[in-house]
Design a protein around this motif. Structure first.
Motif, PDB file in Angstrom:
ATOM      1  N   VAL A   1     -35.180  49.687  15.613  1.00 56.27           N
ATOM      2  CA  VAL A   1     -34.881  50.644  16.676  1.00 56.27           C
ATOM      3  C   VAL A   1     -34.062  51.800  16.109  1.00 56.27           C
ATOM      4  N   ARG A   2     -34.522  53.012  16.410  1.00 61.37           N
ATOM      5  CA  ARG A   2     -33.799  54.224  16.015  1.00 61.37           C
ATOM      6  C   ARG A   2     -33.682  55.122  17.233  1.00 61.37           C
ATOM      7  N   ASP A   3     -32.480  55.550  17.519  1.00 56.81           N
ATOM      8  CA  ASP A   3     -32.221  56.417  18.670  1.00 56.81           C
ATOM      9  C   ASP A   3     -32.789  55.823  19.960  1.00 56.81           C
ATOM     10  N   GLY A   4     -32.652  54.512  20.116  1.00 54.92           N
ATOM     11  CA  GLY A   4     -33.087  53.837  21.329  1.00 54.92           C
ATOM     12  C   GLY A   4     -34.579  53.593  21.447  1.00 54.92           C
ATOM     13  N   GLU A   5     -35.327  53.913  20.401  1.00 57.58           N
ATOM     14  CA  GLU A   5     -36.785  53.774  20.439  1.00 57.58           C
ATOM     15  C   GLU A   5     -37.267  52.811  19.356  1.00 57.58           C
ATOM     16  N   VAL A   6     -38.209  51.930  19.709  1.00 52.86           N
ATOM     17  CA  VAL A   6     -38.789  51.019  18.725  1.00 52.86           C
ATOM     18  C   VAL A   6     -39.693  51.824  17.792  1.00 52.86           C
ATOM     19  N   VAL A   7     -39.378  51.769  16.500  1.00 47.01           N
ATOM     20  CA  VAL A   7     -40.125  52.546  15.503  1.00 47.01           C
ATOM     21  C   VAL A   7     -40.787  51.655  14.457  1.00 47.01           C
ATOM     22  N   GLY A   8     -40.475  50.356  14.502  1.00 42.60           N
ATOM     23  CA  GLY A   8     -41.047  49.442  13.530  1.00 42.60           C
ATOM     24  C   GLY A   8     -40.882  48.000  13.959  1.00 42.60           C
ATOM     25  N   PHE A   9     -41.490  47.123  13.185  1.00 43.24           N
ATOM     26  CA  PHE A   9     -41.477  45.686  13.474  1.00 43.24           C
ATOM     27  C   PHE A   9     -41.474  44.935  12.151  1.00 43.24           C
ATOM     28  N   CYS A  10     -40.803  43.804  12.131  1.00 43.77           N
ATOM     29  CA  CYS A  10     -40.894  42.886  11.002  1.00 43.77           C
ATOM     30  C   CYS A  10     -40.554  41.495  11.511  1.00 43.77           C
ATOM     31  N   MET A  11     -40.789  40.513  10.682  1.00 42.61           N
ATOM     32  CA  MET A  11     -40.431  39.145  11.043  1.00 42.61           C
ATOM     33  C   MET A  11     -39.916  38.446   9.801  1.00 42.61           C
ATOM     34  N   TRP A  12     -39.157  37.382  10.022  1.00 37.08           N
ATOM     35  CA  TRP A  12     -38.597  36.647   8.898  1.00 37.08           C
ATOM     36  C   TRP A  12     -38.644  35.157   9.193  1.00 37.08           C
ATOM     37  N   GLY A  13     -38.616  34.368   8.118  1.00 34.43           N
ATOM     38  CA  GLY A  13     -38.627  32.924   8.252  1.00 34.43           C
ATOM     39  C   GLY A  13     -37.973  32.286   7.047  1.00 34.43           C
ATOM     40  N   ILE A  14     -37.724  30.976   7.162  1.00 35.18           N
ATOM     41  CA  ILE A  14     -37.114  30.210   6.077  1.00 35.18           C
ATOM     42  C   ILE A  14     -38.150  29.229   5.540  1.00 35.18           C
ATOM     43  N   ASP A  15     -38.359  29.260   4.224  1.00 38.69           N
ATOM     44  CA  ASP A  15     -39.323  28.380   3.572  1.00 38.69           C
ATOM     45  C   ASP A  15     -38.668  27.035   3.237  1.00 38.69           C
ATOM     46  N   ASP A  16     -39.487  26.068   2.837  1.00 39.68           N
ATOM     47  CA  ASP A  16     -38.989  24.737   2.482  1.00 39.68           C
ATOM     48  C   ASP A  16     -37.954  24.779   1.359  1.00 39.68           C
ATOM     49  N   ASP A  17     -38.063  25.768   0.468  1.00 39.21           N
ATOM     50  CA  ASP A  17     -37.108  25.873  -0.647  1.00 39.21           C
ATOM     51  C   ASP A  17     -35.858  26.685  -0.267  1.00 39.21           C
ATOM     52  N   ARG A  18     -35.695  26.990   1.011  1.00 37.82           N
ATOM     53  CA  ARG A  18     -34.583  27.740   1.587  1.00 37.82           C
ATOM     54  C   ARG A  18     -34.694  29.248   1.370  1.00 37.82           C
ATOM     55  N   SER A  19     -35.696  29.713   0.629  1.00 41.25           N
ATOM     56  CA  SER A  19     -35.861  31.154   0.467  1.00 41.25           C
ATOM     57  C   SER A  19     -36.184  31.764   1.829  1.00 41.25           C
ATOM     58  N   ARG A  20     -35.747  32.988   2.007  1.00 39.84           N
ATOM     59  CA  ARG A  20     -36.042  33.726   3.240  1.00 39.84           C
ATOM     60  C   ARG A  20     -37.250  34.607   2.973  1.00 39.84           C
ATOM     61  N   TRP A  21     -38.187  34.597   3.891  1.00 42.51           N
ATOM     62  CA  TRP A  21     -39.408  35.386   3.749  1.00 42.51           C
ATOM     63  C   TRP A  21     -39.428  36.504   4.772  1.00 42.51           C
ATOM     64  N   ILE A  22     -39.903  37.644   4.334  1.00 42.67           N
ATOM     65  CA  ILE A  22     -40.117  38.794   5.217  1.00 42.67           C
ATOM     66  C   ILE A  22     -41.622  38.954   5.373  1.00 42.67           C
ATOM     67  N   GLY A  23     -42.078  39.164   6.583  1.00 43.54           N
ATOM     68  CA  GLY A  23     -43.507  39.355   6.829  1.00 43.54           C
ATOM     69  C   GLY A  23     -43.747  40.322   7.965  1.00 43.54           C
ATOM     70  N   GLY A  24     -45.002  40.654   8.171  1.00 43.37           N
ATOM     71  CA  GLY A  24     -45.402  41.471   9.314  1.00 43.37           C
ATOM     72  C   GLY A  24     -44.725  42.822   9.396  1.00 43.37           C
ATOM     73  N   VAL A  25     -44.511  43.464   8.265  1.00 42.98           N
ATOM     74  CA  VAL A  25     -43.793  44.741   8.239  1.00 42.98           C
ATOM     75  C   VAL A  25     -44.711  45.865   8.718  1.00 42.98           C
ATOM     76  N   VAL A  26     -44.303  46.513   9.800  1.00 43.60           N
ATOM     77  CA  VAL A  26     -45.072  47.624  10.368  1.00 43.60           C
ATOM     78  C   VAL A  26     -44.108  48.758  10.725  1.00 43.60           C
ATOM     79  N   VAL A  27     -44.418  49.956  10.241  1.00 40.25           N
ATOM     80  CA  VAL A  27     -43.718  51.172  10.669  1.00 40.25           C
ATOM     81  C   VAL A  27     -44.748  52.008  11.400  1.00 40.25           C
TER      82      VAL A  27
END
Length: 148
Positions: free
Chosen positions: A54-80
């Motif tokens: 969100v920038r200036d009150g407006e949604v300008v992008g999307f992403c998602m995150w999750g935790i893998d079995d090895d505890r690493s954090r994953w970023i996915g679904g990146v859209v601007v």
């Protein structure tokens, strides 16, 4: 990130429609799914957590995150959103999310994947300190960010 005032907020009943309305340029459609698909993964799966950029009150992008079995954090679904690309939003979104995820002392690294043909994503992620590991996730290259 300097220059771009952006927050990452939970996707809620109040903003999911704005997330779903985000679009990318036609030549990028081979690299990302529609945000509605990502929202379904988040809602009906047990891995992904959605975030609205969100920038200036407006949604300008999307992403998602999750935790893998090895505890690493994953970023996915990146859209601007197409109308707002090349303005620093993607860099700010990923940088902010990496900072948030890496703040957890149990996080060994932050990972993401992308098509080897997606030159823009490869350049952006490399500039933010992601290093390709030689791993593949389906047909995508895996890159990881690790604290220095």
């Amino acid at each position: 990130m300097p220059g771009v005032n952006l927050t990452l907020e939970a996707v809620t009943a109040a903003n999911w429609r704005s997330c779903a309305a985000l679009t990318v340029h036609p030549d990028q459609r081979e690299f990302v799914n529609a945000v509605t698909y990502y929202l379904c993964l988040c809602n009906y799966g047990d891995t992904w957590q959605p975030l609205a950029a969100v920038r200036d009150g407006e949604v300008v992008g999307f992403c998602m995150w999750g935790i893998d079995d090895d505890r690493s954090r994953w970023i996915g679904g990146v859209v601007v959103d197409a109308a707002r690309q090349r303005t620093g939003i993607g860099r700010a979104m990923i940088g902010t999310l990496v900072e948030r995820l890496a703040a957890d002392p149990d996080c060994p690294n932050v990972a993401l994947s992308y098509s080897p043909d997606n030159k823009a994503a490869r350049a952006l992620y490399a500039s933010l300190g992601f290093v390709e590991t030689g791993e593949m996730e389906d047909d995508e290259v895996v890159a990881r960010w690790t604290r220095s």
